[in-house]
Design a protein around this motif. Structure first.
Motif, PDB file in Angstrom:
ATOM      1  N   LYS A  13      -2.107 -91.629  60.543  1.00  0.00           N
ATOM      2  CA  LYS A  13      -1.499 -92.648  61.334  1.00  0.00           C
ATOM      3  C   LYS A  13      -0.427 -93.136  60.604  1.00  0.00           C
ATOM      4  CE  LYS A  13      -2.829 -97.088  63.019  1.00  0.00           C
ATOM      5  NZ  LYS A  13      -3.823 -98.258  63.079  1.00  0.00           N
ATOM      6  N   ASN A  14      -0.334 -93.449  59.078  1.00  0.00           N
ATOM      7  CA  ASN A  14       0.834 -93.825  58.326  1.00  0.00           C
ATOM      8  C   ASN A  14       1.747 -93.053  58.296  1.00  0.00           C
ATOM      9  OD1 ASN A  14      -0.495 -92.237  56.806  1.00  0.00           O
ATOM     10  ND2 ASN A  14      -0.852 -93.673  55.060  1.00  0.00           N
ATOM     11  N   ARG A  15       1.683 -91.718  58.850  1.00  0.00           N
ATOM     12  CA  ARG A  15       2.723 -90.687  58.720  1.00  0.00           C
ATOM     13  C   ARG A  15       3.377 -90.472  59.914  1.00  0.00           C
ATOM     14  NH1 ARG A  15       3.342 -86.157  54.919  1.00  0.00           N
ATOM     15  NH2 ARG A  15       5.405 -87.118  54.869  1.00  0.00           N
ATOM     16  N   LYS A  16       2.972 -91.061  60.968  1.00  0.00           N
ATOM     17  CA  LYS A  16       3.372 -90.761  62.425  1.00  0.00           C
ATOM     18  C   LYS A  16       4.935 -91.234  62.585  1.00  0.00           C
ATOM     19  CE  LYS A  16      -0.801 -91.337  65.326  1.00  0.00           C
ATOM     20  NZ  LYS A  16      -1.081 -91.820  66.636  1.00  0.00           N
ATOM     21  N   ARG A  17       5.368 -92.221  62.049  1.00  0.00           N
ATOM     22  CA  ARG A  17       6.797 -92.552  62.349  1.00  0.00           C
ATOM     23  C   ARG A  17       7.715 -91.534  61.540  1.00  0.00           C
ATOM     24  NH1 ARG A  17      10.913 -94.330  58.514  1.00  0.00           N
ATOM     25  NH2 ARG A  17       9.532 -95.874  57.667  1.00  0.00           N
ATOM     26  N   ALA A  18       7.251 -91.238  60.329  1.00  0.00           N
ATOM     27  CA  ALA A  18       7.996 -90.175  59.725  1.00  0.00           C
ATOM     28  C   ALA A  18       7.987 -88.460  60.312  1.00  0.00           C
ATOM     29  CB  ALA A  18       7.655 -89.866  58.168  1.00  0.00           C
ATOM     30  N   LEU A  19       6.825 -88.288  60.937  1.00  0.00           N
ATOM     31  CA  LEU A  19       7.004 -87.093  61.823  1.00  0.00           C
ATOM     32  C   LEU A  19       7.794 -87.225  63.000  1.00  0.00           C
ATOM     33  CD1 LEU A  19       5.819 -84.267  62.562  1.00  0.00           C
ATOM     34  CD2 LEU A  19       3.608 -85.503  63.437  1.00  0.00           C
ATOM     35  N   LEU A  20       7.665 -88.311  63.746  1.00  0.00           N
ATOM     36  CA  LEU A  20       8.844 -88.378  64.936  1.00  0.00           C
ATOM     37  C   LEU A  20      10.046 -88.538  64.545  1.00  0.00           C
ATOM     38  CD1 LEU A  20       8.838 -89.304  67.790  1.00  0.00           C
ATOM     39  CD2 LEU A  20       8.905 -91.668  66.891  1.00  0.00           C
ATOM     40  N   SER A  21      10.615 -89.184  63.489  1.00  0.00           N
ATOM     41  CA  SER A  21      11.824 -88.913  62.935  1.00  0.00           C
ATOM     42  C   SER A  21      12.250 -87.556  62.668  1.00  0.00           C
ATOM     43  CB  SER A  21      12.140 -89.679  61.835  1.00  0.00           C
ATOM     44  OG  SER A  21      11.872 -91.067  61.975  1.00  0.00           O
ATOM     45  N   TYR A  22      11.255 -86.943  61.982  1.00  0.00           N
ATOM     46  CA  TYR A  22      11.511 -85.402  61.561  1.00  0.00           C
ATOM     47  C   TYR A  22      11.675 -84.612  62.834  1.00  0.00           C
ATOM     48  CZ  TYR A  22      10.533 -80.653  60.412  1.00  0.00           C
ATOM     49  OH  TYR A  22      10.448 -79.229  60.235  1.00  0.00           O
ATOM     50  N   LEU A  23      10.846 -84.671  63.924  1.00  0.00           N
ATOM     51  CA  LEU A  23      10.973 -84.047  65.145  1.00  0.00           C
ATOM     52  C   LEU A  23      12.143 -84.193  65.688  1.00  0.00           C
ATOM     53  CD1 LEU A  23       7.377 -84.368  66.458  1.00  0.00           C
ATOM     54  CD2 LEU A  23       8.379 -82.406  65.581  1.00  0.00           C
ATOM     55  N   ILE A  24      12.625 -85.575  66.083  1.00  0.00           N
ATOM     56  CA  ILE A  24      13.878 -85.874  66.682  1.00  0.00           C
ATOM     57  C   ILE A  24      15.272 -85.208  65.776  1.00  0.00           C
ATOM     58  CG2 ILE A  24      15.277 -87.775  67.446  1.00  0.00           C
ATOM     59  CD1 ILE A  24      12.841 -89.393  67.784  1.00  0.00           C
ATOM     60  N   GLY A  25      15.203 -85.482  64.446  1.00  0.00           N
ATOM     61  CA  GLY A  25      16.336 -85.016  63.899  1.00  0.00           C
ATOM     62  C   GLY A  25      16.197 -83.343  63.728  1.00  0.00           C
ATOM     63  N   HIS A  26      15.424 -82.754  63.377  1.00  0.00           N
ATOM     64  CA  HIS A  26      15.103 -81.336  63.139  1.00  0.00           C
ATOM     65  C   HIS A  26      15.381 -80.592  64.559  1.00  0.00           C
ATOM     66  CE1 HIS A  26      13.800 -77.558  61.480  1.00  0.00           C
ATOM     67  NE2 HIS A  26      13.181 -77.389  62.514  1.00  0.00           N
ATOM     68  N   HIS A  27      15.060 -80.893  65.663  1.00  0.00           N
ATOM     69  CA  HIS A  27      15.370 -80.432  66.616  1.00  0.00           C
ATOM     70  C   HIS A  27      16.524 -80.892  67.604  1.00  0.00           C
ATOM     71  CE1 HIS A  27      11.471 -78.025  66.570  1.00  0.00           C
ATOM     72  NE2 HIS A  27      10.997 -79.225  66.472  1.00  0.00           N
ATOM     73  N   ASN A  28      17.371 -82.111  66.784  1.00  0.00           N
ATOM     74  CA  ASN A  28      18.268 -82.329  67.417  1.00  0.00           C
ATOM     75  C   ASN A  28      18.362 -83.006  69.001  1.00  0.00           C
ATOM     76  OD1 ASN A  28      21.054 -83.432  67.177  1.00  0.00           O
ATOM     77  ND2 ASN A  28      22.037 -81.831  68.188  1.00  0.00           N
ATOM     78  N   TRP A  29      17.129 -83.863  69.035  1.00  0.00           N
ATOM     79  CA  TRP A  29      16.783 -84.299  70.449  1.00  0.00           C
ATOM     80  C   TRP A  29      17.594 -85.440  70.637  1.00  0.00           C
ATOM     81  CZ3 TRP A  29      10.923 -84.827  69.994  1.00  0.00           C
ATOM     82  CH2 TRP A  29      10.118 -83.407  69.747  1.00  0.00           C
ATOM     83  N   GLN A  30      18.343 -85.508  71.890  1.00  0.00           N
ATOM     84  CA  GLN A  30      19.359 -86.555  72.126  1.00  0.00           C
ATOM     85  C   GLN A  30      18.773 -87.601  73.004  1.00  0.00           C
ATOM     86  OE1 GLN A  30      22.377 -87.046  70.474  1.00  0.00           O
ATOM     87  NE2 GLN A  30      21.478 -85.105  69.299  1.00  0.00           N
ATOM     88  N   GLN A  31      17.724 -87.309  73.826  1.00  0.00           N
ATOM     89  CA  GLN A  31      17.279 -88.303  74.737  1.00  0.00           C
ATOM     90  C   GLN A  31      15.644 -88.185  74.685  1.00  0.00           C
ATOM     91  OE1 GLN A  31      17.919 -87.906  78.925  1.00  0.00           O
ATOM     92  NE2 GLN A  31      18.778 -90.116  79.118  1.00  0.00           N
ATOM     93  N   VAL A  32      15.118 -89.177  74.445  1.00  0.00           N
ATOM     94  CA  VAL A  32      13.481 -89.191  73.884  1.00  0.00           C
ATOM     95  C   VAL A  32      12.939 -90.600  74.332  1.00  0.00           C
ATOM     96  CG1 VAL A  32      11.758 -88.554  72.021  1.00  0.00           C
ATOM     97  CG2 VAL A  32      14.097 -87.866  71.898  1.00  0.00           C
ATOM     98  N   LEU A  33      11.880 -90.608  75.336  1.00  0.00           N
ATOM     99  CA  LEU A  33      10.959 -91.714  75.492  1.00  0.00           C
ATOM    100  C   LEU A  33       9.737 -91.516  74.783  1.00  0.00           C
ATOM    101  CD1 LEU A  33      10.522 -94.053  77.448  1.00  0.00           C
ATOM    102  CD2 LEU A  33       9.875 -92.339  79.178  1.00  0.00           C
ATOM    103  N   VAL A  34       9.510 -92.693  74.118  1.00  0.00           N
ATOM    104  CA  VAL A  34       8.323 -92.722  73.195  1.00  0.00           C
ATOM    105  C   VAL A  34       7.452 -93.824  73.600  1.00  0.00           C
ATOM    106  CG1 VAL A  34       7.599 -92.960  70.728  1.00  0.00           C
ATOM    107  CG2 VAL A  34       9.771 -91.821  71.420  1.00  0.00           C
ATOM    108  N   PHE A  35       6.254 -93.511  73.725  1.00  0.00           N
ATOM    109  CA  PHE A  35       5.116 -94.427  74.175  1.00  0.00           C
ATOM    110  C   PHE A  35       4.148 -94.935  72.970  1.00  0.00           C
ATOM    111  CE2 PHE A  35       6.064 -92.593  78.311  1.00  0.00           C
ATOM    112  CZ  PHE A  35       6.092 -93.674  79.452  1.00  0.00           C
ATOM    113  N   THR A  36       4.339 -96.209  73.061  1.00  0.00           N
ATOM    114  CA  THR A  36       3.241 -97.017  72.336  1.00  0.00           C
ATOM    115  C   THR A  36       2.305 -97.651  73.067  1.00  0.00           C
ATOM    116  OG1 THR A  36       4.496 -99.037  72.011  1.00  0.00           O
ATOM    117  CG2 THR A  36       4.913 -97.287  70.287  1.00  0.00           C
ATOM    118  N   ARG A  37       1.111 -98.160  72.427  1.00  0.00           N
ATOM    119  CA  ARG A  37       0.108 -98.940  73.067  1.00  0.00           C
ATOM    120  C   ARG A  37       0.459-100.321  73.315  1.00  0.00           C
ATOM    121  NH1 ARG A  37      -3.977 -95.179  70.640  1.00  0.00           N
ATOM    122  NH2 ARG A  37      -4.040 -96.717  68.880  1.00  0.00           N
TER     123      ARG A  37
END
Length: 438
Positions: free
Chosen positions: A231-255
């Protein structure tokens, strides 16, 4: 098959071509001829299937074929009404119908809370044929006598299941009571609960019934991936996925709304331009965030489930479930923001140990087997070392009440105000809840 072959006139076909539509989707192929016949319709359709054109195009054609008798004060009457559960969906649907009506001479108006009522009242002083509204703001106009529903010829309930989930049943009943008994009724819903069936029985007369996709089925155009992570590493993983794959438009859902705000701030600090959108944001802030996201100025939009059925972005490539939804069906609506109209998209879900029961629920609803992937460097702790699952929060009331100016005093601000949401699991009742117009 072409749109012209469905019986649409030349003006509508021209507008469709200008919108870039090439051939009708399955819901359009089935719904348009049935609506043109003038009968009632009960339609099952998931988000992203093109249902707005499915009811909007034949509605405009039927209105253009007849002329309405002016009201006693000489004003032209509102002739068609589309009810939607959220502000974003109302704005989106009205924008689409306005584009379809470009060459027909018919006028449209979006009507929702969170913004001043005065421009809407001024517009209603002129010729308006089609109103697309949230129930709460519409009833505000009814109470102020700025709109007359006595000449409505066509009524559309869009995302009817969501409206019932949000506690709009009493408002819908009040609105229906203001309309003439003889009219065409169209009900569109992604699911058919007992409540929807009961509403359909009371509203529709000998309706045609169509369903274009298996309920709770995910689109074949969406590639789904699930990552196991603490749980406490989700944000780091999300940032990695966006940066590593160079995503330019991402919709993220939280509760939660608080979680959306916090994550947007963290991503922004990571160098990823992000903003949050949810029910506590003003309508102006929500509109600005969505506009910047659509235009590409904003890289990440963090949203609560208020956006799950209200955001329509052409060719949105990536959706991420930062947290799994507590209601498994919402998973389908969330990821349905991508992979629309035949365009391929990706949906990623970040799953921590405590969310595994929610993952099982998604498997049951979608009838698919899910395997968790583990990315090197983000390996979760063994299950035996995971912290215990947190107990659900205490039951609370029905959510934001808002004020009757800014928020119009009606309509839930979002799914987080919903009695089925994460922190508010009180059972639904027939009482009209206090709301802050969606």
């Amino acid at each position: 098959m072409s749109f012209a072959s469905l019986g649409l006139n030349a003006q509508l076909v021209q507008a469709i071509n200008e919108c870039g539509y090439t051939e009708p989707t399955p819901i359009q192929t089935q719904a348009i001829p049935l609506v043109l016949k003038g009968g009632d319709l009960l339609a099952g359709a998931q988000t992203g299937t093109g249902k707005t054109a499915g009811f909007g195009l034949p509605m405009l054609q039927r209105l253009s074929e007849t002329k309405a008798t002016p009201l006693r004060n000489g004003r032209a009457p509102v002739r068609a009404l589309v009810l939607t559960p959220t502000r974003e969906l109302a704005a989106q649907v009205e924008e689409n119908i306005r584009a379809y009506a470009k060459h027909s001479g018919l006028r449209t108006l979006a009507m929702f809370g969170g913004v001043s009522i005065n421009p809407q009242m001024k517009a209603l002083g002129g010729k308006i044929d089609v109103v697309v509204a949230t129930p709460g703001r519409l009833l505000d106009h009814v109470s102020q006598r700025s709109i007359d529903l006595s000449r409505i010829e066509m009524l559309v309930l869009d995302e009817a299941d969501r409206m019932l989930d949000m506690g709009f049943i009493r408002d819908i009943q009040r609105i229906i009571a203001k309309m003439p008994p003889k009219r065409q009724n169209l009900l569109f819903s992604a699911t058919f609960s007992n409540e929807i069936k009961k509403l359909a029985e009371s509203l529709l007369t000998n309706p045609e019934h169509i369903e274009v996709a298996k309920r709770n089925a995910t689109a074949d155009t969406i590639a789904q991936r699930f990552y196991g992570v603490d749980k406490n590493r989700k944000r780091a993983l999300l940032s990695y996925l966006i940066g590593h794959h160079n995503w330019q438009q991402v919709l993220v859902f939280t509760r939660t709304k608080h979680g959306a705000n916090r994550l947007a701030m963290q991503l922004d600090k990571d160098g990823l331009p992000a903003m949050a959108i949810h029910g506590d944001k003003s309508q102006g802030a929500r509109t600005r965030a969505l506009s910047q996201f659509k235009s590409g100025k904003l890289r990440v939009l963090v949203a609560t489930d208020i956006a799950a059925r209200g955001i329509d972005i052409s060719e949105l490539p990536h959706v991420v479930n930062f947290e799994l939804p507590h209601v498994a069906e919402d998973y389908v609506h969330r990821i349905g923001r991508t992979g629309r109209a035949g365009v391929k998209g990706e949906a990623m879900s970040l799953v921590c140990f405590a969310e595994k029961p929610l993952l099982k629920a998604i498997e049951r609803v979608t009838k698919q087997s899910i395997e968790l992937e583990i990315l090197p460097g983000f390996e979760p702790l063994p299950d035996s070392e995971q912290p215990p699952i947190e107990k659900p929060a205490a039951k609370r009331g029905r959510g934001n009440s808002g004020s009757r100016g800014q928020n119009s005093g009606r309509g839930h601000a979002g799914r987080n105000s919903n009695p089925r949401s994460a922190n508010n699991k009180a059972p639904r009742s027939n009482k009209s809840p206090r709301r802050s117009d969606s």
